[in-house]
Scaffold this motif. Sequence first.
Motif, mmCIF file in Angstrom:
data_model
loop_
_atom_site.group_PDB
_atom_site.id
_atom_site.type_symbol
_atom_site.label_atom_id
_atom_site.label_comp_id
_atom_site.label_asym_id
_atom_site.label_seq_id
_atom_site.Cartn_x
_atom_site.Cartn_y
_atom_site.Cartn_z
ATOM 1 N N LEU A 3 -42.200 1.350 -9.486
ATOM 2 C CA LEU A 3 -42.031 0.176 -10.341
ATOM 3 C C LEU A 3 -41.520 -1.018 -9.540
ATOM 4 C CD1 LEU A 3 -42.038 -0.924 -13.289
ATOM 5 C CD2 LEU A 3 -39.640 -0.223 -13.420
ATOM 6 N N LEU A 4 -40.535 -0.786 -8.694
ATOM 7 C CA LEU A 4 -39.995 -1.882 -7.873
ATOM 8 C C LEU A 4 -41.060 -2.427 -6.933
ATOM 9 C CD1 LEU A 4 -37.671 -3.653 -6.904
ATOM 10 C CD2 LEU A 4 -37.033 -1.817 -5.327
ATOM 11 N N ILE A 5 -41.812 -1.551 -6.277
ATOM 12 C CA ILE A 5 -42.873 -2.002 -5.363
ATOM 13 C C ILE A 5 -43.872 -2.883 -6.108
ATOM 14 C CG2 ILE A 5 -44.812 -1.265 -3.923
ATOM 15 C CD1 ILE A 5 -42.159 -0.638 -2.641
ATOM 16 N N ALA A 6 -44.283 -2.451 -7.301
ATOM 17 C CA ALA A 6 -45.267 -3.205 -8.080
ATOM 18 C C ALA A 6 -44.760 -4.600 -8.415
ATOM 19 C CB ALA A 6 -45.617 -2.440 -9.361
ATOM 20 N N HIS A 7 -43.499 -4.706 -8.800
ATOM 21 C CA HIS A 7 -42.973 -6.015 -9.190
ATOM 22 C C HIS A 7 -42.667 -6.896 -7.982
ATOM 23 C CE1 HIS A 7 -42.966 -5.846 -13.529
ATOM 24 N NE2 HIS A 7 -42.596 -4.579 -13.445
ATOM 25 N N LEU A 8 -42.321 -6.318 -6.854
ATOM 26 C CA LEU A 8 -42.170 -7.130 -5.638
ATOM 27 C C LEU A 8 -43.520 -7.690 -5.201
ATOM 28 C CD1 LEU A 8 -39.630 -5.023 -3.517
ATOM 29 C CD2 LEU A 8 -39.179 -7.114 -4.830
ATOM 30 N N GLU A 9 -44.577 -6.908 -5.352
ATOM 31 C CA GLU A 9 -45.917 -7.399 -5.022
ATOM 32 C C GLU A 9 -46.293 -8.579 -5.923
ATOM 33 O OE1 GLU A 9 -48.258 -3.881 -5.474
ATOM 34 O OE2 GLU A 9 -47.934 -3.213 -3.398
ATOM 35 N N ARG A 10 -45.948 -8.476 -7.210
ATOM 36 C CA ARG A 10 -46.247 -9.572 -8.134
ATOM 37 C C ARG A 10 -45.465 -10.825 -7.775
ATOM 38 N NH1 ARG A 10 -46.116 -5.923 -13.684
ATOM 39 N NH2 ARG A 10 -47.980 -4.714 -13.194
ATOM 40 N N LEU A 11 -44.191 -10.655 -7.450
ATOM 41 C CA LEU A 11 -43.384 -11.813 -7.047
ATOM 42 C C LEU A 11 -43.942 -12.465 -5.797
ATOM 43 C CD1 LEU A 11 -39.696 -10.560 -7.540
ATOM 44 C CD2 LEU A 11 -40.829 -12.392 -8.804
ATOM 45 N N GLU A 12 -44.374 -11.660 -4.849
ATOM 46 C CA GLU A 12 -44.878 -12.195 -3.581
ATOM 47 C C GLU A 12 -46.163 -12.991 -3.775
ATOM 48 O OE1 GLU A 12 -45.353 -10.548 0.925
ATOM 49 O OE2 GLU A 12 -46.263 -9.331 -0.637
ATOM 50 N N ASN A 13 -47.018 -12.546 -4.688
ATOM 51 C CA ASN A 13 -48.345 -13.145 -4.835
ATOM 52 C C ASN A 13 -48.458 -14.142 -5.980
ATOM 53 O OD1 ASN A 13 -49.522 -11.583 -2.692
ATOM 54 N ND2 ASN A 13 -49.477 -9.809 -4.046
ATOM 55 N N ALA A 14 -47.422 -14.270 -6.792
ATOM 56 C CA ALA A 14 -47.502 -15.122 -7.972
ATOM 57 C C ALA A 14 -47.531 -16.598 -7.601
ATOM 58 C CB ALA A 14 -46.307 -14.853 -8.886
ATOM 59 N N PHE A 32 -37.296 -6.616 -17.520
ATOM 60 C CA PHE A 32 -37.517 -5.847 -18.749
ATOM 61 C C PHE A 32 -37.992 -4.432 -18.432
ATOM 62 C CE2 PHE A 32 -39.672 -4.302 -22.488
ATOM 63 C CZ PHE A 32 -38.861 -4.746 -23.527
ATOM 64 N N HIS A 33 -38.904 -4.284 -17.479
ATOM 65 C CA HIS A 33 -39.428 -2.963 -17.141
ATOM 66 C C HIS A 33 -38.345 -2.061 -16.546
ATOM 67 C CE1 HIS A 33 -44.047 -3.789 -17.106
ATOM 68 N NE2 HIS A 33 -43.458 -4.162 -18.221
ATOM 69 N N ILE A 34 -37.447 -2.624 -15.756
ATOM 70 C CA ILE A 34 -36.348 -1.825 -15.199
ATOM 71 C C ILE A 34 -35.406 -1.386 -16.316
ATOM 72 C CG2 ILE A 34 -34.322 -1.902 -13.698
ATOM 73 C CD1 ILE A 34 -35.988 -3.733 -11.831
ATOM 74 N N LEU A 35 -35.115 -2.282 -17.249
ATOM 75 C CA LEU A 35 -34.292 -1.914 -18.404
ATOM 76 C C LEU A 35 -34.970 -0.820 -19.227
ATOM 77 C CD1 LEU A 35 -33.181 -5.480 -19.569
ATOM 78 C CD2 LEU A 35 -31.667 -3.688 -18.708
ATOM 79 N N ALA A 36 -36.293 -0.930 -19.405
ATOM 80 C CA ALA A 36 -37.026 0.060 -20.183
ATOM 81 C C ALA A 36 -36.977 1.427 -19.516
ATOM 82 C CB ALA A 36 -38.472 -0.394 -20.383
ATOM 83 N N GLN A 60 -43.892 -9.773 -25.282
ATOM 84 C CA GLN A 60 -44.972 -9.555 -24.312
ATOM 85 C C GLN A 60 -44.515 -8.748 -23.101
ATOM 86 O OE1 GLN A 60 -47.742 -12.519 -23.060
ATOM 87 N NE2 GLN A 60 -47.216 -13.929 -24.717
ATOM 88 N N LEU A 61 -43.208 -8.728 -22.850
ATOM 89 C CA LEU A 61 -42.717 -8.185 -21.586
ATOM 90 C C LEU A 61 -42.862 -6.677 -21.470
ATOM 91 C CD1 LEU A 61 -39.506 -10.349 -21.072
ATOM 92 C CD2 LEU A 61 -41.764 -10.661 -20.065
ATOM 93 N N GLY A 62 -43.031 -5.988 -22.588
ATOM 94 C CA GLY A 62 -43.218 -4.548 -22.520
ATOM 95 C C GLY A 62 -44.594 -4.131 -22.022
ATOM 96 N N LYS A 63 -45.527 -5.086 -21.963
ATOM 97 C CA LYS A 63 -46.879 -4.789 -21.511
ATOM 98 C C LYS A 63 -46.904 -4.531 -20.009
ATOM 99 C CE LYS A 63 -48.968 -7.715 -25.090
ATOM 100 N NZ LYS A 63 -49.800 -8.919 -25.350
ATOM 101 N N ALA A 64 -47.909 -3.782 -19.576
ATOM 102 C CA ALA A 64 -48.035 -3.493 -18.144
ATOM 103 C C ALA A 64 -48.318 -4.755 -17.345
ATOM 104 C CB ALA A 64 -49.140 -2.465 -17.911
ATOM 105 N N GLU A 65 -49.075 -5.688 -17.938
ATOM 106 C CA GLU A 65 -49.427 -6.933 -17.253
ATOM 107 C C GLU A 65 -49.180 -8.098 -18.188
ATOM 108 O OE1 GLU A 65 -50.525 -7.212 -14.170
ATOM 109 O OE2 GLU A 65 -50.932 -5.113 -13.682
#
Length: 293
Positions: free
Chosen positions: A115-126, A140-144, A229-234
Amino acid sequence: MSRTYKATGINLKASPMGENDRLITILTKEYGLLRAIAPGARKHKSRLGGRSGLFVVNELMLSKGKSLDKMIQADTQQSFPGLSRDLARLTAGQYLAELVLCEASEQPQAELFELLIAHLERLENAPPSTVLACLAHGTFHILALAGVAPELRYCCLSRTPINPQLGGDKDHPWRVGFSIQAGGVITLEQLEQLENNAGPADYEAGRRKRIYGSLTTTIGAPELALLQQLGKAELVFTQASSLPSMAGESVASHGLWRRVERLLRNYAQFHFDRPIRSAALIDSCFDSSAYAS
């Protein structure tokens, strides 16, 4: 029994140790959170120098020690150079790392690792205007995953369904209560009862309120729509401004995302009972017009 073992991990924290070593806090798939010494990592041209950097993913060979393990070998699998080139992205990554450190244990953490890797990739490319939205999404995903995400679709106290009324009367905008202590949204009626009938707070709740601020507030329909919306995968981004849109509303503004992030920040700090040290820098970073829509 062998004193060496292998693990796949991402470096979350580093500090100097002794004259030339570095102490690394690592989230591993196989063993969860561990701390290890990277010997000689601060020496010029050390093989472990770059491999012991923040957010570097390594295949590790480690040796067990009495109190701290030692990094013998590290083969880098992934890094995030885009984060280090941008202060806001780097700070957002550190923010997520702080939350992971709150949640992680010394048990296998493969799901949290991925999960952390996925969100770091999003931050890097956003794109710049979506970095704050990506931070809120990751929070939100970490809290979930920790099992403490806020309830956003039903009143926490009455279980009444709550749907944001977008595009309503501008003179009397729709509002709903939000209780950090109760765990999410509550109707305005329940919020009033909660505030009017509040007896002597228990010591723990009182202590956290003094540290983290008010435990109740109200939010509008746009904030709740974004939170849901934050509970969604994307997150679905629009081409026009690269920010999620909401049915019946114009594209979400930068200011809305700032309010959502602060709400989640206060919620996470209360439930993990730990301040997010990166938060102050987040506030200054996202004052920049480069990150506004």
